[in-house]
Motif scaffolding. Structure first.
Motif, PDB file in Angstrom:
ATOM      1  N   GLU A  46       4.948 -18.686 -20.866  1.00  0.00           N
ATOM      2  CA  GLU A  46       4.448 -19.118 -22.175  1.00  0.00           C
ATOM      3  C   GLU A  46       5.357 -18.647 -23.315  1.00  0.00           C
ATOM      4  O   GLU A  46       5.044 -18.850 -24.482  1.00  0.00           O
ATOM      5  N   GLY A  47       6.458 -17.979 -22.977  1.00  0.00           N
ATOM      6  CA  GLY A  47       7.408 -17.556 -23.996  1.00  0.00           C
ATOM      7  C   GLY A  47       7.237 -16.139 -24.509  1.00  0.00           C
ATOM      8  O   GLY A  47       7.912 -15.736 -25.447  1.00  0.00           O
ATOM      9  N   SER A  48       6.346 -15.376 -23.919  1.00  0.00           N
ATOM     10  CA  SER A  48       6.162 -13.976 -24.296  1.00  0.00           C
ATOM     11  C   SER A  48       6.514 -13.100 -23.096  1.00  0.00           C
ATOM     12  O   SER A  48       6.632 -13.593 -21.983  1.00  0.00           O
ATOM     13  N   ALA A  49       6.644 -11.819 -23.338  1.00  0.00           N
ATOM     14  CA  ALA A  49       6.996 -10.917 -22.248  1.00  0.00           C
ATOM     15  C   ALA A  49       6.145  -9.656 -22.294  1.00  0.00           C
ATOM     16  O   ALA A  49       5.846  -9.141 -23.368  1.00  0.00           O
ATOM     17  N   ALA A  50       5.770  -9.190 -21.124  1.00  0.00           N
ATOM     18  CA  ALA A  50       5.073  -7.910 -21.013  1.00  0.00           C
ATOM     19  C   ALA A  50       6.124  -6.812 -20.895  1.00  0.00           C
ATOM     20  O   ALA A  50       7.028  -6.911 -20.075  1.00  0.00           O
ATOM     21  N   ASN A  51       6.002  -5.784 -21.725  1.00  0.00           N
ATOM     22  CA  ASN A  51       6.923  -4.658 -21.668  1.00  0.00           C
ATOM     23  C   ASN A  51       6.488  -3.623 -20.648  1.00  0.00           C
ATOM     24  O   ASN A  51       7.294  -2.826 -20.175  1.00  0.00           O
ATOM     25  N   CYS A  99      -2.897 -15.611 -26.182  1.00  0.00           N
ATOM     26  CA  CYS A  99      -2.110 -14.536 -26.800  1.00  0.00           C
ATOM     27  C   CYS A  99      -0.673 -14.978 -27.061  1.00  0.00           C
ATOM     28  O   CYS A  99      -0.140 -14.757 -28.154  1.00  0.00           O
ATOM     29  N   ALA A 100      -0.063 -15.597 -26.055  1.00  0.00           N
ATOM     30  CA  ALA A 100       1.333 -16.020 -26.200  1.00  0.00           C
ATOM     31  C   ALA A 100       1.490 -17.049 -27.316  1.00  0.00           C
ATOM     32  O   ALA A 100       2.472 -17.016 -28.065  1.00  0.00           O
ATOM     33  N   ARG A 101       0.533 -17.947 -27.444  1.00  0.00           N
ATOM     34  CA  ARG A 101       0.641 -19.031 -28.422  1.00  0.00           C
ATOM     35  C   ARG A 101       0.196 -18.635 -29.827  1.00  0.00           C
ATOM     36  O   ARG A 101       0.597 -19.274 -30.791  1.00  0.00           O
TER      37      ARG A 101
END
Length: 180
Positions: A92-97, A24-26
């Protein structure tokens, strides 16, 4: 128009979770997305304590205390797991809100609880992993990803396991999308 897309990523304690988060992040998450990690924990209340029939315990008080301890342990374990998943996604460079823990009574299925939750919040997309079960496994065990694909009211993306002969960074055809 700069609207946020809501993406629910369903995680469980299977080895697929790490792959789903990385995938998902990539490949699909952007910094504009509202990302919700959801984890369903099934737990049961105790309805009978051995020895209570002979007066070894003070009836309902002990049973209520045991059940509260079971619920609390399920919440603590599930919350810790969601926090770990959030850290992995961040790495991985993404964030969960948002982190959403669903406590599921055995009379309700985990897949049903996740589907109901997604129906309630109306995300743009729900993503989950597939363990690669064959038709027989899905028939006897039931597949959460199959259930979501056929019953969720939003688009569903199922991330397949990485091929054992390829690394996940080179595997390109490892998800399927159901828009409905």
């Amino acid at each position: 128009k700069d609207t946020k897309r809501t993406v629910v990523v369903s995680v469980d304690d299977s080895p697929m979770t790490d792959h789903v988060l990385k995938w998902c992040a990539r490949r699909i998450l952007t910094n504009k997305d509202k990302v919700v990690l959801v984890h369903a924990v099934e737990y049961s209340n105790v309805t009978f304590l051995p020895g209570s029939e002979i007066g070894a315990f003070s009836g309902g008080t002990v049973l209520a205390d045991v059940n509260e301890a079971i619920r609390k342990a399920a919440v603590e374990k599930g919350t810790k797991f969601l926090q770990e998943c959030s850290k992995k996604l961040s790495a991985e460079g993404s964030a969960a809100n948002e982190l959403k823990l669903l406590l599921v009574h055995p009379s309700t299925s985990v897949k049903g609880a996740i589907c109901n939750y997604t129906d309630d919040i109306k995300p743009d997309l729900v993503v989950c992993g597939s363990r690669g079960m064959g038709a027989m496994g899905r028939a006897f065990l039931g597949s959460t990803s199959d259930y979501l694909m056929h019953n969720a009211k939003c688009s569903t993306m199922i991330v397949k396991p990485p091929p054992s002969s390829e690394s996940e960074t080179t595997a390109g055809n490892d998800a399927r999308l159901h828009c409905g």
